[in-house]
Design a protein around this motif. Structure first.
Motif, PDB file in Angstrom:
ATOM      1  N   ARG A  13       0.942  -1.118   0.227  1.00 36.26           N
ATOM      2  CA  ARG A  13      -0.012   0.149  -0.050  1.00 36.26           C
ATOM      3  C   ARG A  13       0.940   1.105  -0.149  1.00 36.26           C
ATOM      4  O   ARG A  13       0.478   2.166  -0.785  1.00 36.26           O
ATOM      5  CB  ARG A  13      -0.899  -0.242   1.322  1.00 36.26           C
ATOM      6  CG  ARG A  13      -2.155   1.064   1.309  1.00 36.26           C
ATOM      7  CD  ARG A  13      -2.948   0.942   2.179  1.00 36.26           C
ATOM      8  NE  ARG A  13      -2.393   0.933   3.568  1.00 36.26           N
ATOM      9  CZ  ARG A  13      -2.264  -0.066   4.493  1.00 36.26           C
ATOM     10  NH1 ARG A  13      -2.690  -1.264   3.924  1.00 36.26           N
ATOM     11  NH2 ARG A  13      -1.951  -0.028   5.690  1.00 36.26           N
ATOM     12  N   LYS A  14       1.784   1.127   0.853  1.00 33.69           N
ATOM     13  CA  LYS A  14       2.802   2.565   0.720  1.00 33.69           C
ATOM     14  C   LYS A  14       3.488   2.735  -0.367  1.00 33.69           C
ATOM     15  O   LYS A  14       3.707   3.838  -0.701  1.00 33.69           O
ATOM     16  CB  LYS A  14       3.688   2.325   2.126  1.00 33.69           C
ATOM     17  CG  LYS A  14       3.136   2.488   3.640  1.00 33.69           C
ATOM     18  CD  LYS A  14       4.257   3.112   4.476  1.00 33.69           C
ATOM     19  CE  LYS A  14       3.606   3.740   5.658  1.00 33.69           C
ATOM     20  NZ  LYS A  14       4.671   4.243   6.377  1.00 33.69           N
ATOM     21  N   PHE A  15       3.950   1.694  -0.925  1.00 36.85           N
ATOM     22  CA  PHE A  15       4.747   1.848  -2.070  1.00 36.85           C
ATOM     23  C   PHE A  15       3.820   2.282  -3.309  1.00 36.85           C
ATOM     24  O   PHE A  15       4.244   2.841  -4.230  1.00 36.85           O
ATOM     25  CB  PHE A  15       5.540   0.587  -2.564  1.00 36.85           C
ATOM     26  CG  PHE A  15       6.876   0.358  -1.859  1.00 36.85           C
ATOM     27  CD1 PHE A  15       7.969   0.507  -2.689  1.00 36.85           C
ATOM     28  CD2 PHE A  15       6.965  -0.064  -0.870  1.00 36.85           C
ATOM     29  CE1 PHE A  15       9.210   0.636  -2.424  1.00 36.85           C
ATOM     30  CE2 PHE A  15       8.288  -0.255  -0.226  1.00 36.85           C
ATOM     31  CZ  PHE A  15       9.589   0.284  -0.729  1.00 36.85           C
ATOM     32  N   LYS A  16       2.513   1.704  -3.270  1.00 34.97           N
ATOM     33  CA  LYS A  16       1.513   2.165  -4.358  1.00 34.97           C
ATOM     34  C   LYS A  16       1.290   3.699  -4.273  1.00 34.97           C
ATOM     35  O   LYS A  16       1.083   4.497  -5.297  1.00 34.97           O
ATOM     36  CB  LYS A  16       0.245   1.346  -4.179  1.00 34.97           C
ATOM     37  CG  LYS A  16      -0.835   1.349  -5.416  1.00 34.97           C
ATOM     38  CD  LYS A  16      -1.738   0.405  -5.155  1.00 34.97           C
ATOM     39  CE  LYS A  16      -2.707   0.847  -6.471  1.00 34.97           C
ATOM     40  NZ  LYS A  16      -3.867   0.046  -6.271  1.00 34.97           N
ATOM     41  N   MET A  17       1.152   4.082  -3.049  1.00 41.06           N
ATOM     42  CA  MET A  17       0.689   5.517  -2.444  1.00 41.06           C
ATOM     43  C   MET A  17       2.190   6.199  -3.177  1.00 41.06           C
ATOM     44  O   MET A  17       1.768   7.537  -3.533  1.00 41.06           O
ATOM     45  CB  MET A  17       0.651   5.756  -1.062  1.00 41.06           C
ATOM     46  CG  MET A  17      -0.851   5.273  -0.511  1.00 41.06           C
ATOM     47  SD  MET A  17      -0.699   5.192   1.142  1.00 41.06           S
ATOM     48  CE  MET A  17      -0.662   7.074   1.366  1.00 41.06           C
ATOM     49  N   ARG A  18       3.342   5.777  -3.234  1.00 40.84           N
ATOM     50  CA  ARG A  18       4.599   6.646  -3.615  1.00 40.84           C
ATOM     51  C   ARG A  18       4.613   6.601  -5.262  1.00 40.84           C
ATOM     52  O   ARG A  18       5.489   6.981  -5.843  1.00 40.84           O
ATOM     53  CB  ARG A  18       5.681   6.173  -2.987  1.00 40.84           C
ATOM     54  CG  ARG A  18       5.785   6.348  -1.722  1.00 40.84           C
ATOM     55  CD  ARG A  18       6.165   7.837  -1.400  1.00 40.84           C
ATOM     56  NE  ARG A  18       6.279   8.044   0.130  1.00 40.84           N
ATOM     57  CZ  ARG A  18       7.451   7.981   0.697  1.00 40.84           C
ATOM     58  NH1 ARG A  18       8.412   8.123  -0.030  1.00 40.84           N
ATOM     59  NH2 ARG A  18       7.664   8.329   2.160  1.00 40.84           N
ATOM     60  N   GLY A  19       3.489   5.705  -6.118  1.00 44.69           N
ATOM     61  CA  GLY A  19       3.764   5.701  -7.233  1.00 44.69           C
ATOM     62  C   GLY A  19       4.624   4.501  -7.921  1.00 44.69           C
ATOM     63  O   GLY A  19       4.781   4.434  -8.817  1.00 44.69           O
ATOM     64  N   TYR A  20       4.928   3.376  -6.986  1.00 48.79           N
ATOM     65  CA  TYR A  20       5.699   2.160  -7.454  1.00 48.79           C
ATOM     66  C   TYR A  20       4.948   1.023  -7.431  1.00 48.79           C
ATOM     67  O   TYR A  20       3.902   1.019  -6.768  1.00 48.79           O
ATOM     68  CB  TYR A  20       6.654   2.295  -6.317  1.00 48.79           C
ATOM     69  CG  TYR A  20       7.882   3.117  -6.236  1.00 48.79           C
ATOM     70  CD1 TYR A  20       8.457   3.589  -7.143  1.00 48.79           C
ATOM     71  CD2 TYR A  20       7.998   3.845  -4.991  1.00 48.79           C
ATOM     72  CE1 TYR A  20       9.587   4.535  -6.925  1.00 48.79           C
ATOM     73  CE2 TYR A  20       8.687   4.766  -4.642  1.00 48.79           C
ATOM     74  CZ  TYR A  20       9.691   5.195  -5.618  1.00 48.79           C
ATOM     75  OH  TYR A  20      10.618   6.150  -5.524  1.00 48.79           O
ATOM     76  N   THR A  21       5.362   0.299  -8.442  1.00 44.64           N
ATOM     77  CA  THR A  21       4.619  -1.030  -8.417  1.00 44.64           C
ATOM     78  C   THR A  21       5.844  -2.193  -8.123  1.00 44.64           C
ATOM     79  O   THR A  21       6.799  -2.053  -8.740  1.00 44.64           O
ATOM     80  CB  THR A  21       4.334  -1.162  -9.984  1.00 44.64           C
ATOM     81  OG1 THR A  21       3.233  -0.134 -10.510  1.00 44.64           O
ATOM     82  CG2 THR A  21       3.547  -2.703 -10.195  1.00 44.64           C
ATOM     83  N   LEU A  22       5.638  -3.055  -7.388  1.00 43.72           N
ATOM     84  CA  LEU A  22       6.285  -3.920  -6.905  1.00 43.72           C
ATOM     85  C   LEU A  22       6.194  -5.389  -7.549  1.00 43.72           C
ATOM     86  O   LEU A  22       5.248  -6.013  -7.586  1.00 43.72           O
ATOM     87  CB  LEU A  22       6.259  -4.215  -5.292  1.00 43.72           C
ATOM     88  CG  LEU A  22       6.528  -3.010  -4.555  1.00 43.72           C
ATOM     89  CD1 LEU A  22       6.387  -3.374  -2.986  1.00 43.72           C
ATOM     90  CD2 LEU A  22       8.163  -2.736  -4.608  1.00 43.72           C
ATOM     91  N   LYS A  23       7.353  -5.909  -8.065  1.00 50.44           N
ATOM     92  CA  LYS A  23       7.358  -7.135  -8.471  1.00 50.44           C
ATOM     93  C   LYS A  23       7.665  -8.066  -7.279  1.00 50.44           C
ATOM     94  O   LYS A  23       8.018  -7.603  -6.164  1.00 50.44           O
ATOM     95  CB  LYS A  23       8.633  -7.646  -9.484  1.00 50.44           C
ATOM     96  CG  LYS A  23       8.516  -6.886 -10.766  1.00 50.44           C
ATOM     97  CD  LYS A  23       9.601  -7.078 -11.710  1.00 50.44           C
ATOM     98  CE  LYS A  23       9.335  -6.501 -13.164  1.00 50.44           C
ATOM     99  NZ  LYS A  23      10.479  -6.977 -14.249  1.00 50.44           N
ATOM    100  N   MET A  24       7.275  -9.389  -7.345  1.00 49.60           N
ATOM    101  CA  MET A  24       7.336 -10.214  -6.216  1.00 49.60           C
ATOM    102  C   MET A  24       8.650 -10.392  -5.530  1.00 49.60           C
ATOM    103  O   MET A  24       8.822 -10.429  -4.144  1.00 49.60           O
ATOM    104  CB  MET A  24       6.698 -11.887  -6.884  1.00 49.60           C
ATOM    105  CG  MET A  24       6.555 -12.703  -5.446  1.00 49.60           C
ATOM    106  SD  MET A  24       5.284 -12.029  -4.167  1.00 49.60           S
ATOM    107  CE  MET A  24       3.909 -11.891  -5.300  1.00 49.60           C
ATOM    108  N   GLU A  25       9.732 -10.538  -6.378  1.00 45.65           N
ATOM    109  CA  GLU A  25      11.170 -10.662  -5.756  1.00 45.65           C
ATOM    110  C   GLU A  25      11.505  -9.339  -5.045  1.00 45.65           C
ATOM    111  O   GLU A  25      12.351  -9.332  -4.184  1.00 45.65           O
ATOM    112  CB  GLU A  25      12.104 -11.246  -6.829  1.00 45.65           C
ATOM    113  CG  GLU A  25      12.152 -10.098  -7.860  1.00 45.65           C
ATOM    114  CD  GLU A  25      11.254 -10.482  -9.130  1.00 45.65           C
ATOM    115  OE1 GLU A  25      11.580  -9.947 -10.429  1.00 45.65           O
ATOM    116  OE2 GLU A  25      10.419 -10.992  -9.027  1.00 45.65           O
ATOM    117  N   ALA A  26      11.000  -8.245  -5.741  1.00 46.03           N
ATOM    118  CA  ALA A  26      11.198  -6.944  -5.156  1.00 46.03           C
ATOM    119  C   ALA A  26      10.491  -7.029  -3.640  1.00 46.03           C
ATOM    120  O   ALA A  26      11.154  -6.392  -2.642  1.00 46.03           O
ATOM    121  CB  ALA A  26      10.953  -5.759  -5.924  1.00 46.03           C
TER     122      ALA A  26
END
Length: 535
Positions: free
Chosen positions: A11-24
């Motif tokens: 949620r926090k990364f999405k709020m900052r505009g990031y999309t996370l891959k599973m390994e990340a």
């Protein structure tokens, strides 16, 4: 790691505009798991660091996250290793010694307005394009700094700075066919004998500096020499010559502003510091009131009187309650130039051995002080181009048998003490700068040539802005001489008179020529206090 924390991270990364891959995501959770008592703080710190680095995409993979995590863990380890009290151990742990050839290279992208780290291997001998890149990098470095200056980022120029109104920088190419006053930024060059030009990335124009005056007024104007980059206000004449009315160096930018603009980039070479680490190290630095550096230049080991005076200095500090944390010996180390006719390499080797024995006889200095050696312009080396590599191992081997922890560095070189960045250069700059000057510097504020020298290198963000014909520079390693962001202290070893000068908050000094007048400097980094000394 709980599913709630996993969801919080996403949620926090999405709020900052990031999309996370599973390994990340796995890499991030592993980092947070190292701090079970401060998971929220660790997550916020990681997000802040990701914001400060240059990312290729907002879609984060394992590699991009791992790179930032590694930097954070290294910084944490460095802080944990730092002592909590001042003293002998603190100075040793706090020192980061950086050879010029280890300084990272960054290139400015004027489109994205970002610095990108050069990741390739730099050859010593560059091709012709490397010389072009040298000038381009210098120009972009000053241009991006100028773009944030309030006088040159507004469309209308303050009336107290100019009679002409607009201060917008015009490309030199656009001057063709134009009338009226214009501001340009360019590098002074002599494309034809006796004819000087200003060059930018678009074109070159011949200039008439006959009646030019500095627009700095009460500030220090500095030395205008070939290869320096200046701002010039004037107009095109009918014969195609740009007649300069006022000119000066690009204005300076506060160190804090530069650091804030490009946070997380390690221009200096000692490793980037996080905000938390900077605060903690600054607190330790303020407590290091007993730490002192002793700096000597022109230490001729083949001169008997020089060695006697050096013995006096070592004995004096040996008997102090707290011995100096660091001794910096700058060349030249021989009274005769080590050129092609020099054939006394074995004697120079043995003289270094004698110096090592002299230091080793002072037990407290050997145990608690560090010793750094920087070659001078006439010392043994492959060429006189900057940066110069350290002295050959053959010359220093006998010395290091006595003082194993001594460090032999390049010229120039850099030292970071806690958070303070110090740059060292041993080069006879003042004499050459005065000889190469195209127009005399203003004397309203000061007539001291050392102060004009300091102003020149500060405004140019370069340790040696002389023409390459006067002082050769290894093209691929010109970035080692950049002064950006501005360091807190600059040491300019020169044969000229011992001097100290603080300019726009930066401490600059010349320790003097020890073998000529037995002068040296005792420097306290905690307070940036310079003690001009002699024996």
């Amino acid at each position: 790691m709980s599913s709630s924390m996993r969801n919080k991270v996403q949620r926090k990364f999405k709020m900052r505009g990031y999309t996370l891959k599973m390994e990340a995501l796995t890499e991030i959770l592993g980092f947070i798991g190292r701090f079970p008592e401060a998971e929220e703080e660790a997550l916020d710190l990681l997000l802040d660091e990701l914001h400060n680095v240059s990312l290729k995409s907002s879609i984060l993979d394992k590699e991009s996250v791992h790179r930032v995590v590694s930097l954070l863990l290294e910084a944490e380890a460095a802080v944990e290793e730092s002592p909590t009290t001042s003293g002998y151990g603190s100075a040793s742990s706090a020192l980061r010694i950086i050879d010029a050839f280890d300084v990272p290279k960054f290139r400015y992208d004027p489109i994205k307005k970002l610095f990108h780290k050069y990741s390739g291997k730099l050859p010593i001998y560059g091709d012709a394009s490397a010389k072009v890149t040298l000038y381009r990098d210098r120009f972009f470095l000053l241009f991006q700094r100028l773009s944030r200056d309030p006088h040159f980022s507004r469309p209308v120029f303050d009336s107290d700075m100019s009679d002409y109104g607009s201060c917008q920088i015009s490309p030199i190419q656009s001057l063709v066919g134009q009338t009226g006053k214009r501001w340009v930024m360019g590098l002074i060059s002599q494309l034809e004998d006796g004819h000087f030009y200003l060059e930018d990335l678009t074109a070159a124009v011949e200039v008439d500096l006959t009646n030019a005056i500095s627009f700095y007024g009460p500030e220090i104007s500095g030395f205008f020499v070939e290869n320096t980059i200046i701002l010039a206000e004037g107009e095109m004449l009918l014969d195609g010559i740009f007649q300069v009315k006022t000119c000066g160096f690009p204005p300076l930018e506060d160190r804090e502003k530069s650091l804030a603009m490009f946070a997380g980039i390690d221009f200096f070479g000692g490793g980037s510091l996080t905000k938390e680490e900077t605060v903690r190290l600054a607190e330790l630095e303020r407590g290091a009131v007993n730490d002192m550096f002793v700096i000597l230049s022109d230490v001729w080991l083949d001169n008997e009187e020089t060695m006697e005076k050096l013995q006096t200095i070592l004995s004096g500090y040996e008997n102090e309650n707290v011995v100096p944390s660091l001794f910096v010996f700058m060349g030249n180390f021989c009274s005769h130039p080590c050129n092609l006719s020099f054939n006394s390499y074995s004697s120079t080797r043995s003289q270094f051995g004698k110096l090592g024995k002299m230091i080793a006889d002072h037990k407290r200095l050997k145990e608690h002080s560090r010793f750094v050696f920087i070659p001078g312009p006439d010392d043994i080396g492959p060429s006189n181009a900057l940066p110069r590599c350290s002295l050959p191992k053959y010359i220093t081997e006998e010395f290091q048998n006595h003082i194993p922890n001594a460090v032999f560095l390049s010229n120039p070189c850099r030292i970071r003490f806690y958070t303070q960045e110090i740059v060292f250069l041993r080069q006879d700059m003042l004499y050459r700068m005065r000889r190469s000057c195209l127009m005399p510097p203003l004397t309203e504020e000061t007539s001291d040539p050392f102060e004009h020298l300091v102003a020149t290198i500060m405004h140019q963000s370069h340790l040696c802005p002389l023409p390459l014909s006067v002082q050769p520079i290894v093209w691929n390693f010109d970035h080692c001489l950049h002064l950006y962001p501005t360091p807190q202290t600059i040491v300019l070893g020169d044969r000229s008179e011992q001097k100290a000068f603080k300019y726009t908050g930066v401490t600059c000094f010349n320790p003097g020529s020890f073998s000529n007048d037995f002068t040296f400097v005792a420097y306290r980094p905690c307070s940036q206090e310079v003690e001009l000394s002699a024996v």
